[in-house]
Design an enzyme around this catalytic site. Structure first.
Site, short mmCIF file in Angstrom:
data_model
loop_
_atom_site.label_atom_id
_atom_site.label_comp_id
_atom_site.label_asym_id
_atom_site.label_seq_id
_atom_site.Cartn_x
_atom_site.Cartn_y
_atom_site.Cartn_z
N LYS A 108 16.43 -26.16 5.77
CA LYS A 108 17.89 -26.24 6.73
C LYS A 108 18.58 -27.42 6.23
O LYS A 108 18.02 -28.61 6.28
CB LYS A 108 17.42 -26.37 8.02
CG LYS A 108 16.74 -24.94 8.68
CD LYS A 108 16.45 -25.12 10.17
CE LYS A 108 15.76 -23.89 10.63
NZ LYS A 108 16.58 -22.65 11.05
N HIS A 158 6.84 -27.16 11.81
CA HIS A 158 8.45 -27.76 11.91
C HIS A 158 8.57 -28.91 12.52
O HIS A 158 8.96 -29.69 12.13
CB HIS A 158 9.04 -26.40 12.62
CG HIS A 158 8.98 -25.17 12.10
ND1 HIS A 158 8.95 -24.86 10.83
CD2 HIS A 158 9.12 -23.75 12.80
CE1 HIS A 158 8.65 -23.59 10.51
NE2 HIS A 158 8.73 -22.72 11.77
N LYS A 206 9.27 -20.24 23.89
CA LYS A 206 9.92 -19.11 23.81
C LYS A 206 10.68 -18.66 25.22
O LYS A 206 10.01 -19.37 26.38
CB LYS A 206 9.18 -17.94 23.61
CG LYS A 206 8.29 -18.02 22.25
CD LYS A 206 9.11 -17.76 21.10
CE LYS A 206 8.42 -18.07 19.74
NZ LYS A 206 9.20 -18.02 18.41
N GLU A 237 13.71 -21.51 21.90
CA GLU A 237 14.05 -20.37 21.87
C GLU A 237 14.20 -19.45 23.11
O GLU A 237 13.68 -19.49 23.83
CB GLU A 237 13.26 -19.55 20.75
CG GLU A 237 13.10 -20.18 19.36
CD GLU A 237 12.16 -19.33 18.64
OE1 GLU A 237 12.52 -18.75 17.78
OE2 GLU A 237 10.88 -19.66 18.62
N ARG A 278 0.81 -1.31 -0.05
CA ARG A 278 0.21 0.05 0.09
C ARG A 278 0.87 1.06 0.02
O ARG A 278 0.35 2.07 -0.26
CB ARG A 278 -1.02 0.09 1.11
CG ARG A 278 -2.45 -0.58 0.80
CD ARG A 278 -3.19 -0.25 1.88
NE ARG A 278 -2.63 -1.00 3.28
CZ ARG A 278 -3.27 -1.79 4.05
NH1 ARG A 278 -4.50 -2.05 3.82
NH2 ARG A 278 -2.70 -2.12 5.11
C1 BG6 Z 1 8.96 -19.45 12.72
C2 BG6 Z 1 8.00 -19.24 13.87
O1 BG6 Z 1 8.42 -20.18 11.67
O2 BG6 Z 1 10.13 -20.02 13.24
C3 BG6 Z 1 8.99 -18.05 14.88
O3 BG6 Z 1 6.84 -18.42 13.48
C4 BG6 Z 1 10.19 -18.74 15.39
O4 BG6 Z 1 7.90 -18.13 16.05
C5 BG6 Z 1 11.05 -18.84 13.89
O5 BG6 Z 1 10.83 -17.58 16.08
C6 BG6 Z 1 12.11 -19.78 14.24
O6 BG6 Z 1 12.98 -19.96 13.13
P1 BG6 Z 1 14.55 -20.38 13.25
O7 BG6 Z 1 14.95 -20.86 11.81
O8 BG6 Z 1 15.37 -19.36 13.83
O9 BG6 Z 1 14.51 -21.52 14.14
#
Ligand code: BG6
Length: 513
Positions: free
Chosen positions: A209, A267, A365, A243, A68
């Protein structure tokens, strides 16, 4: 995909090409919807530059941004430049940049603006004629799912989705692929009403990956692992994606989605599929997908769910020497948010190979550290001919695939401690990508964008995989929805108490990666 390519995928043994040689896609344009978003800036634009820098993009390549903002082509170019300077993996080379930037265009408009989409079509036709992109277009939907119907309908209306002249049109979709099984089915039906499944590329960046692709190399290129890769030897499997970051500022996307939908549905269930599947007849996309679909169809949540699952929300705590706030005090989250930031489930895979072996999946997280790994934890030796005190520090053998960081594989086993006694203690044998190979691994998005342009679908989940993954997860989502508040855990720890109990109950323990 051309007819010859299609024939080669069907019967890869007939394809005599040296597969080690890099393939460069034919002329094409990529259109990014959601070009002002984080993903475009941090991952997509840098990956496109890195591909160009590695000589993997065709000379007739164009990148079109659609948003936009009231931008001219030059403003868009500046945005890409800044993103590349900040996030590209490979060094900046002016001549590569100059060549690439010649193909940048920007189309201003909203998703409900018919005229804007007509301008997009005109821009692409001009690029086809002037830059030679030959009518080959990839549409990257890096936008909220609620905008999908509008964009898909516009692509269909303007004739950008359908092809009859030998050129291709592909759509790339970012997750979330729905909210549950029903919405995923609806979304798939919608996408497939505009694009045939062979033109749909769903991004699960974990599949891009190197370490994830190496699961198949480890299992199927070697003789020593596969004989023990089953319920006779494996006690259980742990798949962890932890994470250390929090969610400040991501409320818009994450609130109401939560850890299970964000990470487990895609994932982690994909990692489970690659770990548990049978050997495919070949590495053709269809054979690979067939095996993944089979193993997903055989997988289900272990019950009772109050004992086999856990979910939590981070509270304030310490991380990396800093005091951090809890989720409810993060920007973008309400004080009453029930969104989980930690989720763990137990999956049973009902096949001859895996019957009785629980697969524990967890993600969160603000956990102890950033680490993704798959650990096959083996049974104990049936008999230990040692004095009990001598094996006090002997754990279970484990094969750990370190997805990230410090990519590699670790084997944990018992070894004699030097000295007069036969004391046995755990040691590790390590393979590390960093020291074994001189080449640096490309970013997942480089590989995946390249595969889209090549029409190579192996690393993209098909609709059946997406729906089966929801089918596995849905009962936990429904159970949690009925249960109100998630448990809490202190930031910087390894999740709520309920996650530890989940394993303790069966006499097992989570690994501390
Ligand atoms: C994403 C998630 O798919 O993967 C995020 O939405 C997450 O929440 C991210 O932080 C992590 O990716 P990577 O490659 O850093 O492990």
């Amino acid at each position: 995909m051309s007819t010859t390519e299609a024939a080669a995928w069907r019967n890869p043994l007939r394809d005599k090409r040296d597969k080690r040689m890099a393939r460069i896609p034919g002329p094409c344009a990529v259109v990014i919807f959601g070009v002002t978003g984080d993903l475009a800036r941090k991952k997509l634009m840098p990956a496109i530059y890195d591909l160009a820098n590695r000589g993997l993009l065709p000379p007739s390549f164009a990148l079109v941004g659609f948003a936009r903002r009231d931008w001219a082509d030059e403003d868009f170019s500046q945005v890409v430049y800044d993103a590349v300077k900040q996030h590209a993996r490979t060094p900046f080379r002016q001549e590569v940049w100059d060549r690439l930037a010649e193909g940048f265009r920007f189309v201003q408009g909203a998703f409900d603006d018919d005229e804007a989409f007509s301008r997009l079509a005109a821009t692409l036709h001009t690029l086809d004629a002037e830059r030679g992109t030959s009518g080959n277009h990839a549409f990257y939907l890096s936008i909220p799912p609620k905008a999908f119907p509008q964009v898909l309908q516009q692509l269909s209306r303007t004739g950008l989705a359908a092809r009859t002249d030998g050129s291709w049109s592909r759509v790339v979709i970012e997750k979330p692929f729905g909210h549950d099984l029903a919405s995923a089915e609806e979304l798939n039906a919608l996408v497939n009403s505009v694009f045939p499944e062979s033109s749909v590329f769903r991004i699960d960046h974990y599949l891009g990956k190197e370490t994830v692709q190496n699961i198949l190399a480890l299992r199927f290129a070697n003789e020593m692992f596969e004989p023990i890769w089953n319920a006779h030897y494996v006690d259980h499997v742990q798949i962890t994606m932890a994470e250390d970051i929090g969610l400040g500022g991501r409320g818009g996307y994450y609130d109401g989605v939560g850890a299970a939908r964000d990470v487990i549905q895609n994932h982690l269930i994909q990692l489970l599929a690659l770990t548990a599947m049978e050997e495919p007849v070949s590495f053709s996309p269809a054979e690979l997908q067939a095996e993944k679909i089979k193993v997903l169809a055989a997988s289900r949540l272990a019950e009772p769910l109050d004992e086999t699952t856990s979910r939590g929300q981070y509270a304030a705590g310490w991380q990396g020497g800093e005091k951090v706030v809890g989720l409810l005090d993060e920007e973008g989250f309400s004080q009453t948010s029930l969104t989980e930031t930690f989720a763990a489930i137990t999956v049973d895979v009902d096949t001859r190979r895996w019957a009785g072996v629980p697969f524990y999946l967890r993600t969160g997280k603000r956990l102890g550290r950033r680490v993704t790994e798959i650990a096959l934890v083996f049974k104990r030796a049936p008999h230990l001919p040692f004095d009990a005190t001598m094996t006090e520090e002997l754990g279970k053998n484990a094969l750990v695939i370190r997805v990230q960081p410090d990519e590699g594989i670790t084997l944990r086993f018992g070894s004699k401690v030097p000295g007069n006694a036969m004391e046995v203690r755990d040691v590790s044998m390590d393979f590390s990508y960093g020291s074994a190979f001189a080449e640096e691994s490309p970013e997942a998005y480089e590989r995946l964008i390249l595969d889209v342009l090549l029409g190579e679908p192996s690393l993209f989940p098909v609709n059946d995989e997406v729906e089966l993954s929801w089918k596995i997860l849905d009962p936990a989502l429904q159970y949690w929805a009925k249960n109100g508040k998630p448990d809490t855990y202190e930031s910087g720890t390894w999740g709520p108490e309920s996650a530890f109990e989940m394993l303790h109950r069966t006499g097992r323990e989570w690994r501390r990666p």
